[in-house]
Design a protein around this motif. Structure first.
Motif, PDB file in Angstrom:
ATOM      1  N   PHE A 126      -2.766   8.518  -1.340  1.00  0.00           N
ATOM      2  CA  PHE A 126      -3.293   7.391  -0.558  1.00  0.00           C
ATOM      3  C   PHE A 126      -2.157   6.757   0.251  1.00  0.00           C
ATOM      4  O   PHE A 126      -2.267   6.549   1.460  1.00  0.00           O
ATOM      5  CB  PHE A 126      -3.922   6.348  -1.494  1.00  0.00           C
ATOM      6  CG  PHE A 126      -4.366   5.095  -0.791  1.00  0.00           C
ATOM      7  CD1 PHE A 126      -5.602   5.036  -0.175  1.00  0.00           C
ATOM      8  CD2 PHE A 126      -3.533   3.984  -0.711  1.00  0.00           C
ATOM      9  CE1 PHE A 126      -6.022   3.891   0.498  1.00  0.00           C
ATOM     10  CE2 PHE A 126      -3.933   2.833  -0.040  1.00  0.00           C
ATOM     11  CZ  PHE A 126      -5.182   2.785   0.566  1.00  0.00           C
ATOM     12  N   ALA A 127      -1.043   6.483  -0.431  1.00  0.00           N
ATOM     13  CA  ALA A 127       0.087   5.791   0.211  1.00  0.00           C
ATOM     14  C   ALA A 127       0.601   6.575   1.417  1.00  0.00           C
ATOM     15  O   ALA A 127       1.015   5.980   2.426  1.00  0.00           O
ATOM     16  CB  ALA A 127       1.205   5.580  -0.807  1.00  0.00           C
ATOM     17  N   ALA A 128       0.553   7.890   1.326  1.00  0.00           N
ATOM     18  CA  ALA A 128       1.097   8.722   2.416  1.00  0.00           C
ATOM     19  C   ALA A 128       0.302   8.552   3.715  1.00  0.00           C
ATOM     20  O   ALA A 128       0.800   8.854   4.794  1.00  0.00           O
ATOM     21  CB  ALA A 128       1.094  10.181   1.981  1.00  0.00           C
ATOM     22  N   LEU A 169       0.841  -1.213   0.000  1.00  0.00           N
ATOM     23  CA  LEU A 169       0.000   0.000   0.000  1.00  0.00           C
ATOM     24  C   LEU A 169       0.872   1.257   0.000  1.00  0.00           C
ATOM     25  O   LEU A 169       0.574   2.240  -0.667  1.00  0.00           O
ATOM     26  CB  LEU A 169      -0.918   0.007   1.235  1.00  0.00           C
ATOM     27  CG  LEU A 169      -1.965  -1.109   1.337  1.00  0.00           C
ATOM     28  CD1 LEU A 169      -2.645  -1.091   2.703  1.00  0.00           C
ATOM     29  CD2 LEU A 169      -3.028  -0.997   0.257  1.00  0.00           C
ATOM     30  N   LYS A 170       1.989   1.205   0.741  1.00  0.00           N
ATOM     31  CA  LYS A 170       2.885   2.373   0.783  1.00  0.00           C
ATOM     32  C   LYS A 170       3.628   2.557  -0.543  1.00  0.00           C
ATOM     33  O   LYS A 170       4.157   3.623  -0.811  1.00  0.00           O
ATOM     34  CB  LYS A 170       3.898   2.204   1.923  1.00  0.00           C
ATOM     35  CG  LYS A 170       3.298   2.398   3.305  1.00  0.00           C
ATOM     36  CD  LYS A 170       4.352   2.245   4.396  1.00  0.00           C
ATOM     37  CE  LYS A 170       3.760   2.466   5.775  1.00  0.00           C
ATOM     38  NZ  LYS A 170       4.755   2.383   6.854  1.00  0.00           N
ATOM     39  N   ASP A 171       3.694   1.502  -1.336  1.00  0.00           N
ATOM     40  CA  ASP A 171       4.411   1.551  -2.619  1.00  0.00           C
ATOM     41  C   ASP A 171       3.498   1.879  -3.810  1.00  0.00           C
ATOM     42  O   ASP A 171       3.945   1.847  -4.947  1.00  0.00           O
ATOM     43  CB  ASP A 171       5.086   0.193  -2.898  1.00  0.00           C
ATOM     44  CG  ASP A 171       6.553   0.219  -2.515  1.00  0.00           C
ATOM     45  OD1 ASP A 171       7.062   1.308  -2.207  1.00  0.00           O
ATOM     46  OD2 ASP A 171       7.193  -0.848  -2.530  1.00  0.00           O
ATOM     47  N   TYR A 172       2.214   2.173  -3.556  1.00  0.00           N
ATOM     48  CA  TYR A 172       1.280   2.405  -4.661  1.00  0.00           C
ATOM     49  C   TYR A 172       1.779   3.504  -5.610  1.00  0.00           C
ATOM     50  O   TYR A 172       1.643   3.398  -6.815  1.00  0.00           O
ATOM     51  CB  TYR A 172      -0.101   2.796  -4.121  1.00  0.00           C
ATOM     52  CG  TYR A 172      -1.030   1.627  -3.810  1.00  0.00           C
ATOM     53  CD1 TYR A 172      -0.638   0.302  -4.003  1.00  0.00           C
ATOM     54  CD2 TYR A 172      -2.313   1.864  -3.331  1.00  0.00           C
ATOM     55  CE1 TYR A 172      -1.492  -0.748  -3.715  1.00  0.00           C
ATOM     56  CE2 TYR A 172      -3.186   0.812  -3.040  1.00  0.00           C
ATOM     57  CZ  TYR A 172      -2.763  -0.490  -3.234  1.00  0.00           C
ATOM     58  OH  TYR A 172      -3.624  -1.514  -2.960  1.00  0.00           O
ATOM     59  N   GLY A 173       2.320   4.581  -5.044  1.00  0.00           N
ATOM     60  CA  GLY A 173       2.776   5.689  -5.879  1.00  0.00           C
ATOM     61  C   GLY A 173       3.907   5.251  -6.802  1.00  0.00           C
ATOM     62  O   GLY A 173       3.900   5.541  -8.004  1.00  0.00           O
ATOM     63  N   HIS A 174       4.878   4.516  -6.232  1.00  0.00           N
ATOM     64  CA  HIS A 174       6.012   4.026  -7.039  1.00  0.00           C
ATOM     65  C   HIS A 174       5.522   3.078  -8.124  1.00  0.00           C
ATOM     66  O   HIS A 174       5.949   3.146  -9.271  1.00  0.00           O
ATOM     67  CB  HIS A 174       7.019   3.266  -6.164  1.00  0.00           C
ATOM     68  CG  HIS A 174       7.715   4.150  -5.182  1.00  0.00           C
ATOM     69  ND1 HIS A 174       8.077   3.719  -3.933  1.00  0.00           N
ATOM     70  CD2 HIS A 174       8.101   5.431  -5.284  1.00  0.00           C
ATOM     71  CE1 HIS A 174       8.663   4.723  -3.300  1.00  0.00           C
ATOM     72  NE2 HIS A 174       8.687   5.764  -4.088  1.00  0.00           N
TER      73      HIS A 174
END
Ligand code: SF4
Ligand code: SF4
Length: 439
Positions: free
Chosen positions: A294-296, A270-275
């Motif tokens: 969202f990830a933030a 979930l934290k890697d969604y942006g990447h």
């Protein structure tokens, strides 16, 4: 002679990422597969070299090259060890997507029906677990194991059967909202997961209760979905993006201070969604920017509570605890102290040190189903180190690690050593009105 696969198009991977590696080799002793095989091609340095050589078209993506890359657990232990800041996960993950695309997106029955068709859907999975639960109840699971009947199943289904923990009676479904207890300190949303929701539903309840006890209003959106890690880590980029966007729509970010997750692998995804979005779409704005917002907001439950200031429990739990560092907590999210801090607040808990604490247990998402031999070697290595501590309980913040460690302890006849999530212990300590609960 092995036939090379079509060269993958790795245009999405910025080439400088390969160049960050200066080939110093300081990561090799942190790599579980290198520790087991001693083969440089099974080390982070070797794999980066292989991926770069394929990208440069100096070598072909033969089945032998793919094999070394497939054997990687994506545990990211090499990232912790690397002094040059190599982002190994951001190399292997998009590279796997490219490998899969170049092979025509062909996946075997196990990936199509089980990993992608069953695991991401908690209701389907619960339904599928019904017969297994009945077999456990009637002790037929032991019978099919002892008579060898289990060997009639395909290998990977045999492994699934052996990984199954004793299935507990299911608590009711979580409601969509649970109010803070006492003074309100935060508003959060709970991510419940897929395999975790089907098999560790009790941990989701424990997490919700612990958050309520710490003054949090807890929202549990019904339209949330699997995090997509099963897909993305096996090279299926498009379905992973669809799930990411479903989750982004399901959670009202304006309403909450944080999206709480209690499974390390899901939290890291979930934290890697942006990447992931940047790599798959090649853009920084639009969908990528939304997924970055969202990830933030995503926080592991231990990380969130440590920042909020957890309420000290008064109930005593007498246990010698070995804390297992899940790779996707310690390497991918750099979360090491927060779960230990929560555990050490519980009166009666003694935390004992473990040898090789940051070497993977071999679970690694679906790796323990697809890479049986290496997974077993690492699982036995981990079980030996955990048992050597004399702990009466193993605590892990990742559902996959818990299944793997439980199965390895069972194999060693050590079912007496419980494997439990940190919030379950905290929940018990909050609820324990009696002066002492012994484990
Ligand atoms: S990944 Fe990092 S530690 Fe490993 S060889 Fe490259 S620069 Fe060195
Ligand atoms: S991710 Fe883990 S298994 Fe893969 S190269 Fe890095 S340390 Fe080795």
């Amino acid at each position: 002679m092995s036939t090379p696969e079509k060269q993958p198009s790795t245009a999405e991977i910025p080439y400088e990422r390969f160049l960050d590696c200066v080939h110093c080799g300081l990561c090799t002793s942190a790599c579980p597969t290198y520790l087991e095989t001693g083969n440089e091609n099974d080390s982070p340095r070797g794999r980066i070299y292989l991926m770069r050589a394929v990208t440069d078209e100096r070598i072909e993506l033969t089945p032998a090259v793919s094999r070394h890359l497939d054997l990687c657990l994506d545990c990211r232990s090499c990232e912790t060890a690397c002094p040059s800041g190599v982002q190994y996960g951001r190399l292997i993950e998009p590279f796997r997507v490219s490998m899969r695309q170049s092979s025509g997106n062909n996946q075997d029955w196990f990936h199509r029906w089980i990993l992608y068709g069953l695991f991401p859907y908690p209701r389907r999975l619960r339904w599928a677990l019904g017969p297994a639960k009945l077999m456990q109840l009637l002790k037929l699971d032991r019978l099919i194991e002892s008579t060898g009947l289990i060997k009639l199943l395909p290998q990977r289904l045999q492994r699934m059967q052996r990984l199954l923990p004793p299935l507990k009676p299911r608590e009711p479904d979580l409601p969509e909202f649970l109010p803070a207890i006492g003074e309100k300190r935060a508003t959060v949303a709970l991510f419940t997961g897929c395999v975790a929701e089907a098999m560790f539903h009790h941990v989701n309840w424990a997490t919700a209760r612990v958050l309520q006890h710490n003054g949090c209003d807890v929202h549990i959106p019904k339209s949330q979905a699997c995090c997509g890690a099963i897909h993305y880590h096996s090279g299926a980029g498009e379905p992973a993006m669809e799930l990411a966007e479903q989750n982004q729509r399901a959670f009202d970010l304006e309403q909450v201070d944080a999206v709480i997750v209690n499974v390390a692998g899901c939290g890291s995804m979930l934290k890697d969604y942006g990447h992931m979005a940047a790599e798959l779409t090649g853009e920084e704005g639009g969908r990528t920017a939304s997924l970055k917002s969202f990830a933030a907001k995503v926080k592991d439950v231990s990380e969130f509570l440590a920042t909020l200031g957890p309420i000290t429990p008064t109930g005593q739990i007498s246990a010698k605890v070995a804390y297992h560092d899940a790779c996707h907590l310690c390497h991918a999210q750099q979360i090491r102290q927060q779960p230990r801090q929560l555990l050490s607040m519980i009166p009666g808990i003694e935390i004992v040190p473990v040898e090789e604490p940051e070497i993977c247990c071999g679970a690694a998402g679906s790796y323990n189903l697809t890479e049986a031999e290496m997974s077993d070697r690492l699982g036995q290595r981990k079980a030996k180190n955990l048992l050597a501590t004399g702990a009466t309980m193993v605590v892990s913040g990742n559902a996959g690690c818990s299944l793997q460690i439980q199965a390895m302890l069972r194999q060693q006849g050590r079912e007496d050593v419980a494997v439990i999530h940190p919030v379950e212990l905290l929940d018990r300590a909050y609820q324990a009105n009696s002066p002492s609960v012994t484990h």
